[in-house]
Design an enzyme around this catalytic site. Structure first.
Site, PDB file in Angstrom:
ATOM      1  N   ASP A   9       9.762   2.399  -3.097  1.00  0.00           N
ATOM      2  CA  ASP A   9       8.672   1.929  -1.705  1.00  0.00           C
ATOM      3  C   ASP A   9       7.689   1.944  -3.350  1.00  0.00           C
ATOM      4  OD1 ASP A   9       6.805   1.819  -0.603  1.00  0.00           O
ATOM      5  OD2 ASP A   9       7.042   3.482   0.995  1.00  0.00           O
ATOM      6  N   ASP A 105       7.033  -4.476   0.566  1.00  0.00           N
ATOM      7  CA  ASP A 105       6.950  -3.903  -0.791  1.00  0.00           C
ATOM      8  C   ASP A 105       7.962  -2.858  -0.255  1.00  0.00           C
ATOM      9  OD1 ASP A 105       5.570  -2.684   1.422  1.00  0.00           O
ATOM     10  OD2 ASP A 105       4.484  -1.690   0.466  1.00  0.00           O
ATOM     11  N   GLU A 106       9.328  -2.985   0.051  1.00  0.00           N
ATOM     12  CA  GLU A 106       9.966  -1.655   0.155  1.00  0.00           C
ATOM     13  C   GLU A 106      11.235  -2.278   0.471  1.00  0.00           C
ATOM     14  OE1 GLU A 106       9.704   0.713   3.089  1.00  0.00           O
ATOM     15  OE2 GLU A 106       7.693   0.953   3.432  1.00  0.00           O
TER      16      GLU A 106
END
Lengths: 414, 79
Positions: A9, A105-106
């Site tokens: 993350d 973003d993960e």
């Protein structure tokens, strides 16, 4: 063999990227958000220092400024975030090809067969270090034996930290956590769980599965499986072609969409742009997806299969309207709408029309739409538009073709 | 702060790019004697990220970044 799954993350992603390009704001409270006059005047992301002022995502800039008068507001740069996201993905792919992005973003990584690079923790640490060195941003990583616990792990300690959840320690680490920290348990479902005294993940895990099934159906069973660490879903192989497998646009309107009339205007614009792109690329699609994001930035996607392949805006519009009516209740106004189509075939391959479709009508519509394409390519996008678009010209006055071929907030549109 | 600079490069037939000279604002032309490392890296001092060339210029080493087709070095702060 026990699986080794990482969930990575990127911490305060938008804000971290902006901080990198604006070193002068380092150590100061920063949010990324649009200016008030462009109707994007809300907080999209905040850095760690802004978090300390209780500034939350999706609140308006002026509210945030009230909490922290010295707040620095940086404009979002979605193109740059996408670039960073791709670069991070390239780093992941150095360790395994089992990379499943979850938003911008993960991502999950299955490194069970990456022993050459070390243990799960060692790989997680290497990835964090590499992201920091090469891109100047930080990530937190969860290492576990399934995807659900890996994701929980990455949320536990931020920023720039590796958390390990094993079969031996998950009861101590995971079970005391609030149920809504687990994937699939949202705000409203958490309220439902609380009615039955299920506050923590441990409460769910120790409840009789049949009770959960009876009360919540399939979902009840799923969260029981998750809470007990029995999730065996795989990390999908990352396929770079995947991104070209759909065509779509989204629009964040200058004011919130309050009713079906507003929604229909935007759907009209979107379906026209998607259909035009399909025709330009010589493709036809069989699935339509609609992306919703409300004023609180809560988002979801719904999709429908079409009876036949199409490249017509009228067909896309019809299904999109149905999807909207079926799936949105207008408890909150809408901020963003998107239409995406996928499952393509080449236009030239398409001969089989459905048995019950009116072929003449389709041909006529096709002629009409290609004529509109021609007019627009000669005289500009605004030279011709549907009468219904004149109801609210401010809302419909937007040409998404070419401006926004990929969705800006890719994270939400899966 | 970023200091963008003009650079004279050799575009090699292998597809690689090799900076040869840095042209300074005052007209000075600094030859790059040696490149000791080329890695993707972030510039935490001046902001941004790209391909970072560690260059030996005379007796000192400086980082030269290539970011989106433009070259920059990290500006030295005097205070």
């Amino acid at each position: 063999m026990e699986r080794v799954i990482l969930h990575c993350d990127l911490n305060s992603f938008y804000a971290s990227v902006e901080e990198l390009y604006h070193p002068e704001v380092k150590g100061k409270p920063v949010v990324v958000g649009g200016s008030e006059d462009e109707r994007h005047g809300i907080v999209l992301a905040r850095n760690q220092i802004a978090k300390k002022y209780n500034i939350v995502t999706a609140e308006s800039i002026w509210q945030a400024k009230k909490k922290c008068p010295d707040l620095i507001i940086l404009k979002p740069n979605h193109k740059r975030y996408e670039e960073f996201s791709l670069k991070v993905r390239e780093i992941f792919l150095q360790y395994t090809d089992l990379v499943e992005p979850f938003g911008i973003d993960e991502a999950w990584l299955d490194v069970s067969n990456s022993k050459y690079f070390g243990t799960g923790k060692e790989i997680a640490d290497k990835i964090r270090e590499q992201i920091k060195q090469e891109l100047g941003i930080t990530a937190s990583v969860g290492v576990s034996f399934n995807k659900v616990f890996a994701k929980l792990g990455s949320d536990l300690r931020k920023p720039d930290y590796t958390t390990i959840i094993t079969k031996e320690n998950y009861k101590e680490i995971v079970w005391p956590l609030k149920a809504n920290e687990m994937i699939y348990v949202g705000k409203s479902s958490y309220e439902q769980l609380k009615i039955y005294g299920l506050y923590t993940i441990g409460d769910i895990a120790n409840k009789d599965i049949n009770f959960l099934k009876e009360k919540f159906g399939k979902w009840g069973e799923t969260i029981w499986v998750f809470a007990n660490g029995l999730d065996d879903s795989e990390v999908t192989r990352y396929d770079q072609r995947q991104e070209a497998k759909s065509i779509g646009n989204n629009i964040t309107t200058f004011r919130n969409m309050e009713n079906w009339q507003d929604v229909d205007i935007i759907l009209n614009v979107l379906s026209e742009s998607v259909a035009t792109t399909l025709r330009q690329r010589g493709l036809m699609a069989k699935e339509v997806l609609v992306y919703f994001r409300d004023s609180q930035l809560k988002s979801f996607t719904r999709q429908v299969q079409l009876n036949d392949y199409t490249n017509l805006s009228s067909v896309i519009l019809k299904s999109a309207k149905q999807l909207c009516r079926k799936n949105y209740r207008f408890q909150k106004p809408l901020r963003t709408l998107g239409i995406r189509v996928r499952k393509f075939i080449e236009q030239s391959e398409h001969v089989q029309l459905s048995l019950f479709e009116n072929v003449d009508e389709i041909k006529q519509q096709e002629k009409l739409e290609t004529t509109i394409d021609d007019i627009r390519s000669r005289y500009g996008h605004k030279s011709i538009k549907k009468l219904s678009m004149l109801v609210d010209q401010d809302l419909s006055d937007y040409n998404p073709v070419g401006e926004n071929d990929n969705l800006t907030d890719v994270e939400d549109f899966k | 702060m970023k200091q963008f600079v003009d650079v004279i490069c050799l575009n090699q037939k292998t597809g690689q790019i090799r900076p040869l000279y840095i042209l300074w604002e005052n007209g000075e032309k600094y030859p790059i004697d040696k490149i000791t490392q080329i890695i993707p890296a972030a510039s935490l001092k001046s902001g941004g990220m790209g391909l970072r060339f560690t260059c030996k210029i005379g007796n000192s080493y400086r980082y030269l970044f290539l970011e989106e087709g433009k070259w920059f070095i990290e500006k030295v702060q005097l205070n």
